[in-house]
Design a protein around this motif. Sequence first.
Motif, short mmCIF file in Angstrom:
data_model
loop_
_atom_site.label_atom_id
_atom_site.label_comp_id
_atom_site.label_asym_id
_atom_site.label_seq_id
_atom_site.Cartn_x
_atom_site.Cartn_y
_atom_site.Cartn_z
N ASP A 271 0.84 -1.20 0.00
CA ASP A 271 0.00 0.00 0.00
C ASP A 271 0.88 1.25 0.00
OD1 ASP A 271 -1.94 1.91 0.21
OD2 ASP A 271 -2.52 1.42 2.28
N LYS A 278 1.46 8.02 0.42
CA LYS A 278 1.85 8.08 1.83
C LYS A 278 3.22 8.73 1.96
CE LYS A 278 -0.33 3.73 3.39
NZ LYS A 278 -1.31 4.27 4.36
N ASN A 321 -1.64 -1.31 -4.37
CA ASN A 321 -2.09 0.08 -4.46
C ASN A 321 -0.92 0.98 -4.84
OD1 ASN A 321 -3.76 2.32 -4.27
ND2 ASN A 321 -3.55 2.50 -2.03
N ASP A 348 -5.77 6.42 -0.74
CA ASP A 348 -5.16 5.63 0.33
C ASP A 348 -6.21 4.90 1.17
OD1 ASP A 348 -3.14 4.55 1.80
OD2 ASP A 348 -2.66 6.38 2.92
N ALA A 349 -7.48 5.27 1.02
CA ALA A 349 -8.54 4.52 1.71
C ALA A 349 -9.01 3.43 0.75
CB ALA A 349 -9.67 5.45 2.13
N GLU A 350 -8.07 2.52 0.40
CA GLU A 350 -8.31 1.52 -0.64
C GLU A 350 -8.84 0.20 -0.08
OE1 GLU A 350 -5.49 1.88 0.82
OE2 GLU A 350 -5.04 -0.20 1.30
#
Length: 506
Positions: A271, A278, A321, A348-350
Amino acid sequence: MSISSLSESKKLEALVVFVDDSRKILSKIEDAELKDLIKQPLTSDFKGKYKETCLLYSSSPVAKRVLLVGVGKIANLEMNCLRSVSATASLTLKNLGQTKNLGMSVPSVKKFSAAEVVEALIEGNELCQLQFNQFKSAPKDDEKIRFEKLSFEYLVSDKKDLKAAAAGYERGSIIAGGVNWARRLIMTPGGDLPPDELVKETQKMVASSPSKSQIKADYWTVKELEKNKFGGVLGVGQGSDNPPRFIILEYFAGKKSDRPVVLVGKGITFDSGGLSLKPPASMETMKYDMAGSGSVLAAFKIITDLKVKVNLVALVPTAENMPSGAAIRPGDILRMASGTTVEVLNTDAEGRLVLADALHYATTKYKPRAVIDVATLTGACAVAVGEAAAGIFSNNKKLMAAMMKASATSQENLWPLPDFDDFYAGMLKSDVADLKNIGGREAGASTASIFLRHFIKDNTPWAHLDIAGCGWYDAPRDFIAQKGSSGIPIRLLAEFVENFSQQNFG
Ligand code: BES
Ligand code: MG
Ligand code: ZN
């Protein structure tokens, strides 16, 4: 042989003997010389405190060395304490360079059966020894010992316990084997374990299963994901050169009419955050963003290795991601498998996006007794509870109670987090789609859970475990002796499936 009788053992390099804090030896030592030897520290320095150790050298025919290990107060002794003192014994002997011809006397503890005690001891030994070292160059001679695996002969004081001890040994080996299988995958770098590799590891696991003939497996590629309109999984995966997959494992060993338990695990193999990138430090450990999938696959492995007669399904949506020219953009709108549209305001809210498709599939395809999803879903959950527990949410009180029982037995902690609809549900309203994928800064673990609940059909009993905090230890702890994957909540899931999958929640 891995189980035998203490009174018949001879010529051990080392014998582990457990002692409680009233300085009582918890096994029957018959050899006079050994008895005499142990008496000395027991009448002076050694107090039997939890994890206290004392090494003795002996000329008795039974063992050249005796390692006394304290277990503390018997009233406080729990299964996890047994795992931990077993790990203490194991790591102490390894530090001394002793890895061969070792015996561990099985302590007699009234509140546990011999099977339970041996199960905990073997689990502690196996779990503490997992070393993620396959990327380390071959060690020099004087370091080789660190790479060796140490195993014990478990020695019972009473011959009538031999059979129970053997059963506990078998069970503990299977459980620890499943947990370590997942821990290794969870610690594998993202570059070495893209979705296709997670599929291959799962295929290998199924191929070597003793229940192979009862397992039906399917591994969707982009083609089937498209056919089934898995817009969440496809959307998250579209920025990566490694295509997304969907793993379906079915094990129907219970009654035909019995509705299955379905486990769903988040399988983001790395991620980066995607275009909502991030910061570097937050990415360092994001290879463990597939810990949810590792956990449900390992629970499936344990249940099928134990040949438990239940109906169980494991589902894993897996993707990487990544940011790229093909990646999903903030503001893009996805249509999920359920038909619900989602405005992706933060890439990022995957996790919730891939879980949405899997939860919809779980609740529409199987008419399940219960659905449990496990995910490293939110930093907010890690902030709230740290490494101490998984946050739990459920739409069903009976299921919540059963999960809390499984938590108490496995000693893998769960802690309920708030799910006040009237406060949180509105936070996910989008101006342009049915939902947006972020709810704002506050109550992040709760809004994520409420997002997932939109994809649970017909109020199916469902629990969501957020393992962002407890899935990864930043330092060794008890019988998890290497920093990294904790293996939580695998034993809890196996315990739940084994003992609660006949219960009606709905
Ligand atoms: N995988 C992360 C959550 C995570 C963070 C797990 C730290 C373990 C440790 C997840 O995909 C994520 O990035 N969540 C975001 C959600 C936010 C954008 C609403 C988060 O928690 O910051
Ligand atoms: Mg993320
Ligand atoms: Zn994630």
